[in-house]
Design a protein around this motif. Structure first.
Motif, mmCIF file in Angstrom:
data_model
loop_
_atom_site.group_PDB
_atom_site.id
_atom_site.type_symbol
_atom_site.label_atom_id
_atom_site.label_comp_id
_atom_site.label_asym_id
_atom_site.label_seq_id
_atom_site.Cartn_x
_atom_site.Cartn_y
_atom_site.Cartn_z
ATOM 1 N N GLY A 147 38.704 41.876 36.940
ATOM 2 C CA GLY A 147 38.298 40.505 37.211
ATOM 3 C C GLY A 147 39.034 39.903 38.393
ATOM 4 O O GLY A 147 38.507 39.050 39.087
ATOM 5 N N LYS A 148 40.270 40.340 38.622
ATOM 6 C CA LYS A 148 41.059 39.837 39.744
ATOM 7 C C LYS A 148 41.334 40.941 40.765
ATOM 8 O O LYS A 148 41.327 40.707 41.952
ATOM 9 N N LYS A 149 41.585 42.139 40.253
ATOM 10 C CA LYS A 149 41.936 43.256 41.126
ATOM 11 C C LYS A 149 40.955 44.408 40.915
ATOM 12 O O LYS A 149 40.437 44.597 39.824
ATOM 13 N N VAL A 150 40.744 45.171 41.982
ATOM 14 C CA VAL A 150 39.898 46.360 41.924
ATOM 15 C C VAL A 150 40.747 47.548 42.336
ATOM 16 O O VAL A 150 41.440 47.502 43.345
ATOM 17 N N LEU A 151 40.694 48.616 41.544
ATOM 18 C CA LEU A 151 41.461 49.822 41.839
ATOM 19 C C LEU A 151 40.486 50.967 42.112
ATOM 20 O O LEU A 151 39.682 51.317 41.244
ATOM 21 N N VAL A 152 40.541 51.527 43.322
ATOM 22 C CA VAL A 152 39.675 52.647 43.690
ATOM 23 C C VAL A 152 40.478 53.825 44.242
ATOM 24 O O VAL A 152 39.880 54.808 44.679
ATOM 25 N N ASP A 153 41.788 53.751 44.200
ATOM 26 C CA ASP A 153 42.644 54.813 44.706
ATOM 27 C C ASP A 153 42.513 56.054 43.825
ATOM 28 O O ASP A 153 42.790 56.014 42.625
ATOM 29 N N ALA A 154 42.076 57.177 44.419
ATOM 30 C CA ALA A 154 41.805 58.399 43.658
ATOM 31 C C ALA A 154 43.063 58.946 42.995
ATOM 32 O O ALA A 154 43.001 59.457 41.870
ATOM 33 N N ASP A 155 44.211 58.854 43.665
ATOM 34 C CA ASP A 155 45.457 59.374 43.087
ATOM 35 C C ASP A 155 45.880 58.571 41.855
ATOM 36 O O ASP A 155 46.314 59.138 40.859
ATOM 37 N N ALA A 156 45.764 57.254 41.924
ATOM 38 C CA ALA A 156 46.140 56.411 40.789
ATOM 39 C C ALA A 156 45.147 56.562 39.642
ATOM 40 O O ALA A 156 45.519 56.525 38.468
ATOM 41 N N LEU A 157 43.868 56.765 39.968
ATOM 42 C CA LEU A 157 42.844 56.879 38.928
ATOM 43 C C LEU A 157 42.803 58.262 38.283
ATOM 44 O O LEU A 157 42.229 58.419 37.209
ATOM 45 N N ALA A 158 43.411 59.261 38.905
ATOM 46 C CA ALA A 158 43.386 60.621 38.350
ATOM 47 C C ALA A 158 44.068 60.674 36.988
ATOM 48 O O ALA A 158 43.701 61.482 36.133
ATOM 49 N N LYS A 159 45.045 59.805 36.767
ATOM 50 C CA LYS A 159 45.788 59.792 35.501
ATOM 51 C C LYS A 159 45.121 58.922 34.442
ATOM 52 O O LYS A 159 45.458 59.005 33.274
ATOM 53 N N LYS A 160 44.184 58.094 34.849
ATOM 54 C CA LYS A 160 43.576 57.144 33.919
ATOM 55 C C LYS A 160 42.276 57.705 33.346
ATOM 56 O O LYS A 160 41.501 58.319 34.041
ATOM 57 N N LYS A 161 42.064 57.471 32.037
ATOM 58 C CA LYS A 161 40.862 57.942 31.344
ATOM 59 C C LYS A 161 40.342 56.824 30.447
ATOM 60 O O LYS A 161 41.101 56.017 29.924
ATOM 61 N N VAL A 162 39.024 56.800 30.275
ATOM 62 C CA VAL A 162 38.392 55.884 29.326
ATOM 63 C C VAL A 162 38.154 56.681 28.044
ATOM 64 O O VAL A 162 37.572 57.762 28.083
ATOM 65 N N THR A 163 38.616 56.154 26.904
ATOM 66 C CA THR A 163 38.455 56.832 25.630
ATOM 67 C C THR A 163 37.222 56.295 24.923
ATOM 68 O O THR A 163 37.075 55.091 24.745
ATOM 69 N N CYS A 164 36.329 57.226 24.547
ATOM 70 C CA CYS A 164 35.088 56.855 23.859
ATOM 71 C C CYS A 164 34.983 57.609 22.546
ATOM 72 O O CYS A 164 35.448 58.735 22.429
ATOM 73 N N LYS A 165 34.342 56.972 21.569
ATOM 74 C CA LYS A 165 34.104 57.587 20.264
ATOM 75 C C LYS A 165 32.642 58.015 20.205
ATOM 76 O O LYS A 165 31.755 57.249 20.577
#
Length: 118
Positions: free
Chosen positions: A43-61
């Motif tokens: 809502g305030k910040k957008v993150l598109v850096d591939a290196d920073a996003l490589a560690k992040k995952k969305v968990t789904c059931k």
């Protein structure tokens, strides 16, 4: 807050609590799947850096496995008395988003230092 995730060669915009269908995954109902993130927006910040996003995952059931609506394929050749009608139903997996990664201050610092270096 939302994220752009990728699975099955397609991209989806999801938020926490969303239920959506993707191409069939090898998982049973009740299992949890982690999907890759391409973009995060809080809502305030957008993150598109591939290196920073490589560690992040969305968990789904996994809610269930089902088939999509029937798609009709009709082939016709005029004046030849030839017509073929076929149908197709895609196997799908219904997912519910359980948790979303957050944009941390370290990711902001890394992005700002990269911008300053350029």
């Amino acid at each position: 807050m939302y994220a752009i995730i990728t699975t099955g060669g397609k991209q989806y915009k999801v938020a926490k609590g969303d239920v959506f269908d993707v191409e069939k995954l090898d998982a049973q109902p009740g299992d949890e799947v982690k999907l890759d993130v391409l973009m995060l927006n809080d809502g305030k910040k957008v993150l598109v850096d591939a290196d920073a996003l490589a560690k992040k995952k969305v968990t789904c059931k996994v809610v269930d496995q089902h088939k999509g609506e029937k798609q009709i394929v009709f082939k016709f050749q005029k004046r030849k008395r030839h017509s073929v009608k076929k149908g197709h139903r895609q196997n799908l997996t219904r997912l519910e988003v359980c948790s979303m990664p957050r944009i941390t201050s370290t990711a902001k610092k890394a992005a700002s230092t990269e911008a300053a270096a350029e």
